[in-house]
Enzyme design. Structure first.
Site, PDB file in Angstrom:
ATOM      1  N   ASP A 170       0.821  -1.205   0.000  1.00  0.00           N
ATOM      2  CA  ASP A 170       0.000   0.000   0.000  1.00  0.00           C
ATOM      3  C   ASP A 170       0.853   1.253   0.000  1.00  0.00           C
ATOM      4  OD1 ASP A 170      -2.229  -1.587   0.124  1.00  0.00           O
ATOM      5  OD2 ASP A 170      -3.034  -0.688   1.952  1.00  0.00           O
ATOM      6  N   ASP A 171       0.260   2.308  -0.565  1.00  0.00           N
ATOM      7  CA  ASP A 171       0.818   3.660  -0.578  1.00  0.00           C
ATOM      8  C   ASP A 171       1.869   3.807  -1.675  1.00  0.00           C
ATOM      9  OD1 ASP A 171      -0.882   3.982   1.577  1.00  0.00           O
ATOM     10  OD2 ASP A 171       0.705   3.795   3.062  1.00  0.00           O
ATOM     11  N   HIS A 186      -5.893   3.207  -4.380  1.00  0.00           N
ATOM     12  CA  HIS A 186      -5.904   3.363  -2.921  1.00  0.00           C
ATOM     13  C   HIS A 186      -6.351   4.781  -2.533  1.00  0.00           C
ATOM     14  CE1 HIS A 186      -5.052   1.913   1.045  1.00  0.00           C
ATOM     15  NE2 HIS A 186      -3.926   2.585   1.229  1.00  0.00           N
ATOM     16  N   HIS A 200      -5.703   9.457   0.298  1.00  0.00           N
ATOM     17  CA  HIS A 200      -5.542   8.523   1.417  1.00  0.00           C
ATOM     18  C   HIS A 200      -6.269   8.993   2.680  1.00  0.00           C
ATOM     19  CE1 HIS A 200      -3.677   5.655   4.215  1.00  0.00           C
ATOM     20  NE2 HIS A 200      -3.436   4.928   3.132  1.00  0.00           N
ATOM     21  N   HIS A 204       3.642  -2.209   4.051  1.00  0.00           N
ATOM     22  CA  HIS A 204       3.924  -0.830   3.641  1.00  0.00           C
ATOM     23  C   HIS A 204       5.439  -0.722   3.493  1.00  0.00           C
ATOM     24  CE1 HIS A 204       0.019  -0.607   5.660  1.00  0.00           C
ATOM     25  NE2 HIS A 204      -0.226   0.438   4.879  1.00  0.00           N
TER      26      HIS A 204
END
Length: 192
Positions: free
Chosen positions: A7-8, A58, A62, A154
């Site tokens: 993610d990210d 995503h 965020h 992450h």
């Protein structure tokens, strides 16, 4: 089969590092990218695509998708999908809600647009100390993974260097147990 997801990001340096790790392991993963980061790091997004990895949405900023308006949700997802497509991605784009939270407008929007939501069942960073070692992270993942698991890490920020370092350990230890790594799309396709 299990799916390794990140993610990210993307980010300048860390994207290059995780792509190198995945190349060495000869596996494809799924990246849930943030629209704002895609705008800032378009070449890194293209690099992920060029390496044959899956990309998911995503959101653009965020933010938690709880108690947000329908128009806010639509803009967050549509803007990010557009950026993913502009980077050259041509496959179905699935969505992972920030923090895994979805309430009211988000599920309604996803249902209206027939967008698949992808969460996870193994996420060591929530359960371990922030400074957990790579071996602690890999041990947690290996102990909690089962067939069909979606593993969330992450690795896009320097503060998560131990999560990045855990990836080769996770891959090797799960392979030793007979697991095979696939993208989320492959995992969903094989469970249907």
């Amino acid at each position: 089969m299990v799916a390794l997801t990140f993610d990210d990001g993307p980010t300048k340096h860390q994207t290059k590092e995780i792509l190198k790790v995945l190349d060495e392991a000869e596996i494809k993963a799924t990246f849930y990218l943030v629209g704002k980061s895609i705008e800032e790091n378009i070449q890194e997004t293209k690099n992920i695509i060029d390496k044959g990895h899956e990309i998911g949405n995503h959101s653009y900023t965020h933010q938690r998708m709880v108690l947000k308006s329908y128009s806010f949700v639509a803009e967050e997802l549509e803007k990010t999908n557009e950026l993913i497509t502009q980077a050259g991605y041509r496959e179905e784009i699935r969505f992972r809600p920030p923090y895994g939270k979805k309430l009211f407008a988000l599920p309604y929007y996803l249902n209206n647009k027939n967008i698949t939501t992808v969460t996870w069942d193994v996420e060591p960073e929530t359960y371990l100390d922030k400074n957990a070692s790579a071996s602690d992270i890999s041990e947690y993942v290996v102990q909690n993974t089962k067939p069909g698991s979606i593993i969330l890490l992450h690795v896009m920020f320097k503060s998560r260097v131990n999560s990045l370092a855990a990836v080769p350990l996770i891959v090797q230890q799960l392979r030793d147990k007979g697991y095979r790594f696939v993208t989320v799309s492959d995992l969903i396709g094989n469970s249907a």
